[in-house]
Design a protein around this motif. Structure first.
Motif, PDB file in Angstrom:
ATOM      1  N   ILE A 113       5.987   9.895   0.141  1.00  7.46           N
ATOM      2  CA  ILE A 113       6.397   8.785   0.988  1.00  7.46           C
ATOM      3  C   ILE A 113       7.492   8.046   0.240  1.00  7.46           C
ATOM      4  O   ILE A 113       7.441   7.924  -0.984  1.00  7.46           O
ATOM      5  N   GLN A 114       8.496   7.619   0.969  1.00  5.41           N
ATOM      6  CA  GLN A 114       9.570   6.880   0.321  1.00  5.41           C
ATOM      7  C   GLN A 114       9.673   5.492   0.947  1.00  5.41           C
ATOM      8  O   GLN A 114       9.821   5.377   2.166  1.00  5.41           O
ATOM      9  N   VAL A 115       9.539   4.485   0.101  1.00  3.01           N
ATOM     10  CA  VAL A 115       9.681   3.111   0.591  1.00  3.01           C
ATOM     11  C   VAL A 115      11.114   2.676   0.296  1.00  3.01           C
ATOM     12  O   VAL A 115      11.479   2.446  -0.862  1.00  3.01           O
ATOM     13  N   LYS A 116      11.903   2.573   1.333  1.00  4.68           N
ATOM     14  CA  LYS A 116      13.331   2.310   1.108  1.00  4.68           C
ATOM     15  C   LYS A 116      13.601   0.853   0.767  1.00  4.68           C
ATOM     16  O   LYS A 116      14.585   0.529   0.138  1.00  4.68           O
ATOM     17  N   GLY A 117      12.723  -0.045   1.223  1.00  5.03           N
ATOM     18  CA  GLY A 117      12.954  -1.485   0.967  1.00  5.03           C
ATOM     19  C   GLY A 117      13.770  -2.090   2.094  1.00  5.03           C
ATOM     20  O   GLY A 117      14.644  -1.423   2.663  1.00  5.03           O
ATOM     21  N   GLU A 118      13.504  -3.348   2.412  1.00  8.57           N
ATOM     22  CA  GLU A 118      14.150  -3.925   3.590  1.00  8.57           C
ATOM     23  C   GLU A 118      15.638  -4.162   3.359  1.00  8.57           C
ATOM     24  O   GLU A 118      16.087  -4.338   2.227  1.00  8.57           O
ATOM     25  N   SER A 119      16.343  -4.196   4.454  1.00  5.35           N
ATOM     26  CA  SER A 119      17.792  -4.401   4.407  1.00  5.35           C
ATOM     27  C   SER A 119      18.133  -5.839   4.846  1.00  5.35           C
ATOM     28  O   SER A 119      17.259  -6.689   4.945  1.00  5.35           O
ATOM     29  N   PHE A 120      19.396  -6.085   5.101  1.00  6.22           N
ATOM     30  CA  PHE A 120      19.896  -7.434   5.392  1.00  6.22           C
ATOM     31  C   PHE A 120      19.250  -8.075   6.623  1.00  6.22           C
ATOM     32  O   PHE A 120      18.659  -7.400   7.443  1.00  6.22           O
ATOM     33  N   MET A 121      19.456  -9.357   6.765  1.00  6.03           N
ATOM     34  CA  MET A 121      19.009 -10.082   7.967  1.00  6.03           C
ATOM     35  C   MET A 121      19.883  -9.665   9.155  1.00  6.03           C
ATOM     36  O   MET A 121      21.115  -9.756   9.102  1.00  6.03           O
ATOM     37  N   TRP A 122      19.215  -9.194  10.194  1.00  2.00           N
ATOM     38  CA  TRP A 122      19.904  -8.852  11.441  1.00  2.00           C
ATOM     39  C   TRP A 122      18.807  -8.785  12.506  1.00  2.00           C
ATOM     40  O   TRP A 122      18.191  -7.747  12.738  1.00  2.00           O
ATOM     41  N   ALA A 123      18.554  -9.938  13.084  1.00  2.00           N
ATOM     42  CA  ALA A 123      17.360 -10.094  13.915  1.00  2.00           C
ATOM     43  C   ALA A 123      17.308  -9.088  15.067  1.00  2.00           C
ATOM     44  O   ALA A 123      16.281  -8.457  15.303  1.00  2.00           O
ATOM     45  N   GLU A 124      18.416  -8.953  15.780  1.00  2.00           N
ATOM     46  CA  GLU A 124      18.371  -8.100  16.972  1.00  2.00           C
ATOM     47  C   GLU A 124      18.041  -6.663  16.602  1.00  2.00           C
ATOM     48  O   GLU A 124      17.198  -6.008  17.207  1.00  2.00           O
ATOM     49  N   ARG A 125      18.701  -6.187  15.544  1.00  2.00           N
ATOM     50  CA  ARG A 125      18.448  -4.812  15.119  1.00  2.00           C
ATOM     51  C   ARG A 125      17.022  -4.651  14.596  1.00  2.00           C
ATOM     52  O   ARG A 125      16.302  -3.714  14.960  1.00  2.00           O
ATOM     53  N   ALA A 126      16.613  -5.588  13.735  1.00  4.65           N
ATOM     54  CA  ALA A 126      15.279  -5.490  13.129  1.00  4.65           C
ATOM     55  C   ALA A 126      14.191  -5.485  14.199  1.00  4.65           C
ATOM     56  O   ALA A 126      13.238  -4.707  14.135  1.00  4.65           O
ATOM     57  N   GLU A 127      14.355  -6.346  15.185  1.00  4.48           N
ATOM     58  CA  GLU A 127      13.329  -6.457  16.222  1.00  4.48           C
ATOM     59  C   GLU A 127      13.351  -5.267  17.177  1.00  4.48           C
ATOM     60  O   GLU A 127      12.321  -4.875  17.719  1.00  4.48           O
ATOM     61  N   SER A 128      14.536  -4.703  17.376  1.00  2.69           N
ATOM     62  CA  SER A 128      14.595  -3.585  18.323  1.00  2.69           C
ATOM     63  C   SER A 128      14.118  -2.279  17.680  1.00  2.69           C
ATOM     64  O   SER A 128      13.747  -1.346  18.370  1.00  2.69           O
ATOM     65  N   ILE A 184       0.847  -1.204   0.000  1.00  2.00           N
ATOM     66  CA  ILE A 184       0.000   0.000   0.000  1.00  2.00           C
ATOM     67  C   ILE A 184       0.884   1.256   0.000  1.00  2.00           C
ATOM     68  O   ILE A 184       0.645   2.202  -0.749  1.00  2.00           O
ATOM     69  N   ALA A 185       1.919   1.227   0.834  1.00  2.00           N
ATOM     70  CA  ALA A 185       2.845   2.366   0.855  1.00  2.00           C
ATOM     71  C   ALA A 185       3.470   2.555  -0.523  1.00  2.00           C
ATOM     72  O   ALA A 185       3.620   3.684  -1.010  1.00  2.00           O
ATOM     73  N   ARG A 186       3.790   1.455  -1.174  1.00  2.00           N
ATOM     74  CA  ARG A 186       4.398   1.561  -2.516  1.00  2.00           C
ATOM     75  C   ARG A 186       3.427   2.141  -3.542  1.00  2.00           C
ATOM     76  O   ARG A 186       3.836   2.858  -4.463  1.00  2.00           O
ATOM     77  N   MET A 187       2.141   1.804  -3.402  1.00  2.00           N
ATOM     78  CA  MET A 187       1.150   2.358  -4.337  1.00  2.00           C
ATOM     79  C   MET A 187       1.148   3.886  -4.260  1.00  2.00           C
ATOM     80  O   MET A 187       1.079   4.578  -5.268  1.00  2.00           O
ATOM     81  N   ILE A 188       1.205   4.368  -3.020  1.00  2.00           N
ATOM     82  CA  ILE A 188       1.152   5.822  -2.824  1.00  2.00           C
ATOM     83  C   ILE A 188       2.422   6.462  -3.372  1.00  2.00           C
ATOM     84  O   ILE A 188       2.383   7.497  -4.038  1.00  2.00           O
ATOM     85  N   GLU A 189       3.533   5.787  -3.121  1.00  2.00           N
ATOM     86  CA  GLU A 189       4.813   6.302  -3.649  1.00  2.00           C
ATOM     87  C   GLU A 189       4.770   6.379  -5.179  1.00  2.00           C
ATOM     88  O   GLU A 189       5.145   7.393  -5.776  1.00  2.00           O
ATOM     89  N   ARG A 190       4.274   5.296  -5.801  1.00  2.00           N
ATOM     90  CA  ARG A 190       4.205   5.246  -7.272  1.00  2.00           C
ATOM     91  C   ARG A 190       3.357   6.363  -7.847  1.00  2.00           C
ATOM     92  O   ARG A 190       3.628   6.881  -8.911  1.00  2.00           O
ATOM     93  N   LYS A 191       2.317   6.741  -7.099  1.00  3.48           N
ATOM     94  CA  LYS A 191       1.416   7.776  -7.614  1.00  3.48           C
ATOM     95  C   LYS A 191       1.865   9.170  -7.209  1.00  3.48           C
ATOM     96  O   LYS A 191       1.103  10.130  -7.318  1.00  3.48           O
ATOM     97  N   GLY A 192       3.080   9.277  -6.702  1.00  8.03           N
ATOM     98  CA  GLY A 192       3.648  10.589  -6.420  1.00  8.03           C
ATOM     99  C   GLY A 192       3.359  11.115  -5.026  1.00  8.03           C
ATOM    100  O   GLY A 192       3.629  12.288  -4.740  1.00  8.03           O
ATOM    101  N   GLY A 193       2.803  10.259  -4.158  1.00  9.40           N
ATOM    102  CA  GLY A 193       2.568  10.694  -2.773  1.00  9.40           C
ATOM    103  C   GLY A 193       3.893  10.897  -2.054  1.00  9.40           C
ATOM    104  O   GLY A 193       4.899  10.276  -2.408  1.00  9.40           O
TER     105      GLY A 193
END
Ligand code: 48H
Ligand code: FE2
Length: 254
Positions: A186-201, A175-184
């Motif tokens: 909002i910037q969807v940066k896309g997920e980064s590498f696996m790093w459980a502790e950081r991602a969860e915190s 949904i966030a990407r739809m808004i970005e595509r239509k010029g809203g």
């Protein structure tokens, strides 16, 4: 008792049409029935907020069924264990602070909690667009049957109005990407590498209103923020769903 096939058909059609018509204008719409969306919807429902959960697939549960690499177990850390308890999901402490639950039980109990809380489920329905008017808010969703999309049929959609929308669409942050595509804005940066502790915190700080009327929860929150992924630890998903429900409730109060 004699059974009439036409009565059976009429029961399904009339009941489901009533549910859909009732929800043409809803307080909160949660898009995606994975762990974060289910938690969010269940807790919104418990607060008495009229909530619809829209899931494009046949089954609710998103990426939780398969646990880690198809071993149907999930890990939940200390901080989120209270949510397993709250929803009656059994777990076993594996090592200090690491709890293991069955993925099928977790999906089933979150889903049951949402049903008990009055959440209306629309499975096999895809959100294909959003409504943004002059006020710059996401004020509604454009929906269609998933099989229409799968078959590539040109069938125009229908629309529902919602005061608050939660993007719980997982890795794709659809949904966030739809808004970005239509010029809203909002910037969807896309997920980064696996790093459980950081991602969860970090997931709770990423769980927020990212566009007027649009909140992100679960993996979508990390995807929008360019944050790491975490693998099959699901505490962050549950906590993020809970936070999104709090934020939506606050927004509806305002
Ligand atoms: C209707 C839609 C649409 C649409 C998608 O992927 P999910 O399980 O999402 P989360 O964020 O609740 O949970 C993420 C978790 O399952 C996961 O993948 C983790 C923790 N990964 C870590 C890692 O490192 O890989 O569920 C999203 C749901 C799915 O059921 C989709 O079918 C649904 O959203 N959906 N529904 N309209 N446009 N797009
Ligand atoms: Fe995943």
């Amino acid at each position: 008792m004699r059974l009439n096939e036409v009565t059976i058909s009429r029961a399904i059609l009339e009941e489901q049409h009533r549910a859909l018509i009732d929800l043409l204008e809803v307080d909160a719409a949660v898009i995606g029935g994975g762990p974060s969306g289910l938690t969010c919807a269940a807790l919104l429902g418990k607060r008495g907020i009229r909530c619809a959960l829209i899931e494009k697939k046949l089954s609710i549960g998103g990426g939780m069924w398969g646990g880690g690499m198809m071993f149907p177990r999930i890990v939940v850390q200390e901080e989120a264990r209270r949510l397993l308890d709250r929803f009656g999901v059994a777990c076993r402490e594996f090592e200090e602070g690491y709890y293991v639950a069955k993925s099928v039980e977790t999906v089933a109990k979150l889903t049951a909690a949402a049903c008990d809380a009055g959440v209306e489920f629309f499975n096999l329905v895809t959100v294909e667009d959003v409504m943004v008017r002059g006020d710059g808010r996401v004020g509604g969703l454009v929906i269609n049957w998933t099989p229409v999309d799968m078959a590539g049929l040109h069938v125009d959609p229908l629309t529902i109005a919602c005061t608050c929308t939660v993007d719980a669409t997982g890795h794709d942050a659809t949904i966030a990407r739809m808004i970005e595509r239509k010029g809203g804005n909002i910037q969807v940066k896309g997920e980064s590498f696996m790093w459980a502790e950081r991602a969860e915190s970090r997931i709770l700080e990423h769980t927020k209103e990212v566009y007027p009327g649009l909140f992100v929860a679960g993996m979508a929150a990390n995807a929008v923020a360019g944050e790491c992924r975490m693998g099959p630890i699901f505490g962050g998903m549950l906590l993020s769903g809970e936070r999104a429900a709090e934020l939506v409730a606050e927004a509806l109060d305002r």
